[in-house]
Design a protein around this motif. Structure first.
Motif, PDB file in Angstrom:
ATOM      1  N   PRO A  47       3.148 -65.685 -70.101  1.00 33.45           N
ATOM      2  CA  PRO A  47       2.193 -66.150 -69.084  1.00 33.45           C
ATOM      3  C   PRO A  47       0.999 -66.896 -69.656  1.00 33.45           C
ATOM      4  CG  PRO A  47       2.149 -63.758 -69.278  1.00 33.45           C
ATOM      5  CD  PRO A  47       3.330 -64.224 -70.060  1.00 33.45           C
ATOM      6  N   SER A  48       0.416 -66.403 -70.748  1.00 27.44           N
ATOM      7  CA  SER A  48      -0.782 -67.065 -71.272  1.00 27.44           C
ATOM      8  C   SER A  48      -0.467 -68.454 -71.804  1.00 27.44           C
ATOM      9  CB  SER A  48      -1.432 -66.209 -72.361  1.00 27.44           C
ATOM     10  OG  SER A  48      -0.622 -66.114 -73.515  1.00 27.44           O
ATOM     11  N   LYS A  49       0.656 -68.583 -72.489  1.00 29.72           N
ATOM     12  CA  LYS A  49       0.989 -69.891 -73.043  1.00 29.72           C
ATOM     13  C   LYS A  49       1.409 -70.880 -71.950  1.00 29.72           C
ATOM     14  CE  LYS A  49       0.242 -67.673 -76.823  1.00 29.72           C
ATOM     15  NZ  LYS A  49      -0.691 -66.522 -76.717  1.00 29.72           N
ATOM     16  N   THR A  50       1.886 -70.371 -70.821  1.00 31.52           N
ATOM     17  CA  THR A  50       2.188 -71.243 -69.686  1.00 31.52           C
ATOM     18  C   THR A  50       0.900 -71.818 -69.110  1.00 31.52           C
ATOM     19  OG1 THR A  50       4.156 -69.940 -69.159  1.00 31.52           O
ATOM     20  CG2 THR A  50       3.296 -71.365 -67.429  1.00 31.52           C
ATOM     21  N   VAL A  51      -0.122 -70.975 -68.957  1.00 36.08           N
ATOM     22  CA  VAL A  51      -1.418 -71.458 -68.475  1.00 36.08           C
ATOM     23  C   VAL A  51      -2.002 -72.471 -69.456  1.00 36.08           C
ATOM     24  CG1 VAL A  51      -3.803 -70.783 -67.978  1.00 36.08           C
ATOM     25  CG2 VAL A  51      -1.915 -69.368 -67.167  1.00 36.08           C
ATOM     26  N   ILE A  52      -1.905 -72.185 -70.742  1.00 32.58           N
ATOM     27  CA  ILE A  52      -2.445 -73.087 -71.762  1.00 32.58           C
ATOM     28  C   ILE A  52      -1.704 -74.425 -71.747  1.00 32.58           C
ATOM     29  CG2 ILE A  52      -2.710 -73.419 -74.254  1.00 32.58           C
ATOM     30  CD1 ILE A  52      -3.062 -70.295 -74.373  1.00 32.58           C
ATOM     31  N   ALA A  53      -0.376 -74.378 -71.571  1.00 29.74           N
ATOM     32  CA  ALA A  53       0.402 -75.624 -71.507  1.00 29.74           C
ATOM     33  C   ALA A  53      -0.044 -76.467 -70.326  1.00 29.74           C
ATOM     34  CB  ALA A  53       1.890 -75.302 -71.401  1.00 29.74           C
ATOM     35  N   LYS A  93       4.209 -66.505 -62.708  1.00 27.75           N
ATOM     36  CA  LYS A  93       4.963 -65.324 -62.303  1.00 27.75           C
ATOM     37  C   LYS A  93       6.448 -65.641 -62.123  1.00 27.75           C
ATOM     38  CE  LYS A  93       0.969 -63.048 -60.241  1.00 27.75           C
ATOM     39  NZ  LYS A  93       0.306 -62.547 -59.005  1.00 27.75           N
ATOM     40  N   ARG A  94       6.759 -66.850 -61.657  1.00 28.64           N
ATOM     41  CA  ARG A  94       8.174 -67.242 -61.534  1.00 28.64           C
ATOM     42  C   ARG A  94       8.831 -67.329 -62.912  1.00 28.64           C
ATOM     43  NH1 ARG A  94       5.984 -70.893 -57.699  1.00 28.64           N
ATOM     44  NH2 ARG A  94       6.186 -72.663 -59.130  1.00 28.64           N
ATOM     45  N   LEU A  95       8.119 -67.921 -63.873  1.00 24.36           N
ATOM     46  CA  LEU A  95       8.668 -68.044 -65.224  1.00 24.36           C
ATOM     47  C   LEU A  95       8.826 -66.682 -65.890  1.00 24.36           C
ATOM     48  CD1 LEU A  95       6.749 -71.162 -66.598  1.00 24.36           C
ATOM     49  CD2 LEU A  95       9.114 -71.044 -65.847  1.00 24.36           C
ATOM     50  N   VAL A  96       7.863 -65.803 -65.655  1.00 23.72           N
ATOM     51  CA  VAL A  96       7.944 -64.445 -66.205  1.00 23.72           C
ATOM     52  C   VAL A  96       9.174 -63.730 -65.660  1.00 23.72           C
ATOM     53  CG1 VAL A  96       6.870 -62.164 -66.082  1.00 23.72           C
ATOM     54  CG2 VAL A  96       5.501 -64.154 -66.728  1.00 23.72           C
ATOM     55  N   ALA A  97       9.365 -63.817 -64.336  1.00 20.22           N
ATOM     56  CA  ALA A  97      10.519 -63.161 -63.716  1.00 20.22           C
ATOM     57  C   ALA A  97      11.828 -63.736 -64.242  1.00 20.22           C
ATOM     58  CB  ALA A  97      10.444 -63.304 -62.196  1.00 20.22           C
TER      59      ALA A  97
END
Length: 462
Positions: A47-53, A93-97
């Motif tokens: 999740p954190s790296k998705t936000v950073i991307a 959240k979609r990517l995490v799931a």
């Protein structure tokens, strides 16, 4: 009869170990209480790296005008952009799931039994999951860690947050105060500043990312300042709600006010209530599980991997520990973990990647070395992409030319560290690195050129 392996925890250390064990012919049961993937997938890395991307794309858009790209009305692209944090976090959240589901599918395809629930040891060879009893020849503890809570700075999940709670935000904070300037604090502070929030970063040390290479730390500090981030030295003694915002009081009496506060002050292991002491598993003074280089605990047949061991809080290290543990437990050949070979990356913008010995470690050991540093701004591919920041830094042995370590700062540094990670792991020399072909033009060309400059090193330095 196949050996029975029970793994407590479904993060990288746990699920990677499960795959190794089942391939070796073991009967494997994995117990997970929150969801497969552990902190790495559910609340931390993915999740954190998705936000950073997402935030990084804004820096790319900011370079569009100098590349000749504008809106059809002639305006600058960056000026027309805004961030919908609710949608950003929904995508997270979609990517995490999806990632957690992919892990579950892989474990199922390999015949691994997955149980949802709380587990605890009932001696060294029995695991209790509710009323169920699992007999085990080998147990692996991969129970992870959770955010550390500072007394007087307790999170409320709304305005005062840990990094696991940020993904419930639907609107961008007006002013985010980040307490803690280590990796987690720096990554989130940098990302939220790029997303458009006002950010104040409270650093307890003398610089941001004080454990990283000084040149890299100094570079990132300047980047943060140029982007308008407020940097404040000190430690938080209290954080409290103040109307629609928060008030952060530092130990020296300084008071900071903002809309939200992120507490990023380290983590504590999830080792309570597992029956570890009764089973003979020794903990250190911080509650971390003591392990050796092949992940054995002090109890026969019980191994541990990941953040609960305190070896190095990286998903890659947890996965390696888990694989080594199962190989050792089930009689396969094993090479003990060597932390000098671990490549790490800080996902700020720009990224900071490193591998091998740091310059401080080289100095402390009295080793003879030379440093080659080149700025990425000189690189033709970087010019084409509008990249004008970052550098490559290589440490080579003065006599043999062996690559001791390296630091890369720049876009996708975590991708470009690999050849230097390989060089450190395989004891290659700077000439070996320089002699390998790179694509022209490419960012990796700077790695080759930096190595080439260390050919035929002269007088030693310590």
């Amino acid at each position: 009869m196949s050996p029975r392996v029970v793994i407590i925890g479904g993060g990288p250390g746990g699920y990677e170990a499960a795959l190794v064990a089942v391939k070796a012919g073991a009967e494997v049961t994995l117990v997970e209480r929150h969801g497969l993937g552990g902190n790495a997938v559910l609340t931390d890395v993915v999740p954190s790296k998705t936000v950073i991307a997402t935030a990084e794309w804004l820096t790319i858009a900011g370079r569009a005008s100098e590349l000749g790209i504008r809106r059809s009305d002639g305006g600058e692209i960056a000026h027309a952009l805004s961030v919908d944090l609710g949608e950003v976090n929904a995508r997270v959240k979609r990517l995490v799931a999806k990632q957690s589901g992919d892990i579950a599918d892989r474990l199922e395809r390999n015949g691994i039994t997955v149980l949802a629930g709380e587990a605890r040891l009932d001696g060294p060879q029995r695991v209790m999951v509710g009323d169920a009893v699992l007999e085990a020849d080998v147990v692996l503890l991969a129970v992870g860690a959770r955010p550390r809570i500072v007394p007087g700075c307790e999170p409320d999940g709304e305005r005062i947050l840990t990094w696991t709670q940020l993904y419930d935000l639907t609107e961008l904070p007006e002013h985010l105060i980040v307490v803690g300037s280590g990796v987690t604090g720096a990554e989130f502070a940098g990302a939220y500043r790029l997303l458009g929030a006002e950010v104040t970063l409270v650093a307890s040390g003398d610089r941001v990312l004080s454990r990283e290479d000084p040149d890299a730390s100094a570079h990132l500090t300047e980047v943060f300042k140029e982007r308008g981030m407020h940097l404040v030295g000190g430690r938080a003694s209290a954080v409290e709600r103040a109307g629609d915002g928060v008030r952060v009081t530092l130990e020296d009496g300084t008071v900071l006010e903002g809309s939200h506060c992120l507490m990023a002050v380290g983590s504590v292991p999830n080792t309570e209530g597992l029956g570890l002491e009764e089973a003979g598993v020794e903990l250190d003074e911080r509650g971390l599980i003591r392990v050796d280089k092949v992940s054995r605990t002090t109890a026969r047949g019980i191994y541990a991997a990941g953040d609960c061991t305190g070896v190095l809080p990286l998903a890659s290290v947890a996965a390696t520990q888990g694989r080594i543990a199962m190989a050792h437990a089930l009689g396969d050949a094993v090479t003990p973990i060597d932390l000098k070979l671990v490549a790490s990356n800080v996902f700020t913008v720009p990224e900071i990647a490193s591998v091998g010995l740091s310059e401080a470690e080289l100095e402390a050991r009295g080793l003879f070395y030379e440093v080659s540093r080149l700025d990425l701004a000189r690189n033709p591919r970087a010019k084409m992409l509008g990249i004008d920041e970052g550098f490559v830094k290589i440490f080579g042995h003065t006599v043999t030319g062996q690559v001791f370590g390296a630091v890369l700062v720049g876009a996708r540094a975590g991708e470009h560290i690999f050849p230097l990670s390989l060089a450190v792991a395989k004891h290659l020399t700077v000439d070996d690195v320089a002699g390998a072909f790179t694509v022209y033009p490419s960012l990796s060309g700077t790695v080759s050129e930096a190595a080439r400059r260390l050919h035929g090193m002269g007088a030693a330095r310590t």
